[in-house]
Design an enzyme around this catalytic site. Structure first.
Site, PDB file in Angstrom:
ATOM      1  N   HIS A 285      -6.397  -0.436 -31.738  1.00  0.00           N
ATOM      2  CA  HIS A 285      -6.596  -1.565 -32.646  1.00  0.00           C
ATOM      3  C   HIS A 285      -7.635  -1.158 -33.680  1.00  0.00           C
ATOM      4  O   HIS A 285      -8.493  -0.319 -33.434  1.00  0.00           O
ATOM      5  CB  HIS A 285      -7.089  -2.759 -31.822  1.00  0.00           C
TER       6      HIS A 285
ATOM      7  N   ASP B  26     -12.010  -0.123 -24.793  1.00  0.00           N
ATOM      8  CA  ASP B  26     -11.679  -1.429 -25.354  1.00  0.00           C
ATOM      9  C   ASP B  26     -10.767  -2.134 -24.356  1.00  0.00           C
ATOM     10  O   ASP B  26      -9.587  -1.812 -24.240  1.00  0.00           O
ATOM     11  CB  ASP B  26     -10.971  -1.242 -26.701  1.00  0.00           C
TER      12      ASP B  26
ATOM     13  N   CYS C 154      -2.957  -5.253 -36.573  1.00  0.00           N
ATOM     14  CA  CYS C 154      -4.228  -4.538 -36.714  1.00  0.00           C
ATOM     15  C   CYS C 154      -4.148  -3.153 -36.080  1.00  0.00           C
ATOM     16  O   CYS C 154      -5.078  -2.707 -35.398  1.00  0.00           O
ATOM     17  CB  CYS C 154      -5.382  -5.339 -36.112  1.00  0.00           C
TER      18      CYS C 154
END
Length: 422
Positions: A135, A211, A380
């Site tokens: 992302h 993440d 994104c």
């Protein structure tokens, strides 16, 4: 949240999830008349009533600024805020949650915090390893760091099976200072082999940032066992409120990092010629923190724990298999799924697809006319889109309140899409 706590704990853990009962806990999803089919939880999940009530109850009975007041109301607000920190930390298996959990605005801010606080100690030529499926939140901060500090960026590539190609992992991480990788792709649903990446990075002397925005809502996470050095996730994807994210880091590492933002609360002392920062985690929480949001996130964690994350994962795996089968059966002649097969060890219930000859935005708009909410765009993840040679995809993402009827509604609505553009 009566529908998820009814019966004994043991029977609840054995029983499959009842998505129709769960939906009754969600005000926005509770009305089945012309029911909204919400398939965009990878962007933001809905909130159960328990979360909304926890935040309302705080505002109605205990609101004050935290850490600074010595009067009873302020002390109660502080107690609830710090209790939320500990509760959220325990949910992800943080070894020392009171010292290792930093509340941020979202996972994007959490990653930026590391990129600035750790990155300012990097020198030109130091290496940061990323992947092609990240992302933008785990790309742009490092691209900015590369511009600011002259660090070298390397990338783990996407393989033909929509997984990360780890065949040259040791070579890629050799000499790296940091490896920053997603736990699960928000486009492909791909689950990354984190133990292999973490081990290789540590063997090379690199720190690891994960993440976890797409992982924590769907799988049981044990940070103590994972062995990463930094781990970020965000509240609004896991039934919690917007405006709150979490950065976890090993306590000794967090204590060694300089502050990211300056101002009130993050200081121990201030002089006209300098300042002394507070201990971690408070040195990273400048200004008034998201108090109500932290309390809401703790309530979301309680809700997920009452359901049982193992049951959540099993429910989503079965539903993902059903969805992939139905899409192939009814639309496989024109629909291409971008992501791994249905093996739950390799993917989440994030299903991106391309419908031949029809732009994803057109697909999403027609689906919306049939009450089906999906996401269309680059999600994104523009570098990944370039790897896929696509400008955008349509994405349907499944969660604990979805069931086969939602998948059936999606399949029927795609019939209407195809008829309109035939």
């Amino acid at each position: 949240m009566a529908s998820v706590t009814r019966g004994s704990a043991a029977s609840a853990l054995r029983a499959p999830l009842d998505a129709s009962a769960i939906r009754r806990d969600f005000p926005l999803l509770a009305d089945n008349r012309g029911r909204l089919v919400y398939l965009d939880s990878a962007a933001s999940a809905q909130r159960p009533r328990a979360v909304l009530q926890a935040m309302d109850e705080y505002y109605e009975t205990a609101h004050a600024n935290v850490h600074r007041g010595v009067y009873r109301l302020a002390e109660e607000a502080t107690r609830r805020y710090e209790a939320a920190r500990a509760r959220v930390g325990r949910f992800v298996g943080a070894p020392a949650p009171e010292r290792e959990i930093v509340f941020t605005k979202n996972v994007t801010e959490a990653i930026n915090l590391v990129a600035h606080s750790l990155g300012d100690g990097l020198r030109p030529g130091d290496v940061v390893v990323l992947s092609e499926i990240e992302h933008h939140a785990n790309l742009v901060p490092w691209l900015m760091l590369a511009e600011r500090r002259g660090v070298e960026l390397r990338y783990l590539p996407l393989a033909a099976d929509y997984r990360l190609d780890l065949s040259r992992l040791e070579e890629t991480v050799a000499g790296a200072r940091l490896v920053a990788v997603t736990a699960a792709s928000n486009v492909l649903g791909t689950l990354v082999d984190l133990p292999t990446v973490v081990q290789a990075a540590h063997d090379a002397g690199a720190l690891v940032l994960v993440d976890g925005a797409q992982l924590v809502p769907h799988r049981r996470v044990d940070l103590g066992a994972l062995g990463a050095d930094f781990f970020g996730f965000t509240g609004h994807k896991m039934l919690g409120p917007t405006g709150i994210g979490v950065l976890w880091a090993r306590a000794e590492l967090l204590q060694s990092l300089p502050p990211f933002l300056g101002g009130g609360e993050m200081i121990f002392d201030v002089r006209v010629d300098g300042f002394t920062p507070n201990d971690a985690p408070w040195r990273f929480e400048a200004g008034t923190p998201p108090i109500a949001e932290a309390i809401g996130l703790a309530a979301a964690v309680d809700y997920l724990d009452a359901l049982g994350m193992e049951r959540v994962a099993a429910h989503e795996a079965a539903l993902t298999t059903y969805a992939l089968d139905q899409l192939a059966e009814h639309h496989g002649d024109v629909l291409r799924v971008l992501g791994p097969g249905p093996d739950p060890s390799g993917r989440l219930g994030v299903i991106s697809f391309a419908l031949a000859g029809i732009h994803p935005h057109d697909v999403a708009q027609v689906l919306d006319q049939h009450g089906v909410c999906v996401r269309a765009g680059h999600h994104c993840a523009k570098p990944l889109m370039r790897c896929l040679n696509l400008p955008a995809t349509t994405r349907a993402s499944l969660y604990l309140y979805n069931d086969e009827s939602d998948v059936d509604a999606l399949v029927r609505a795609l019939d209407a899409v195809r008829a309109l553009f035939a």
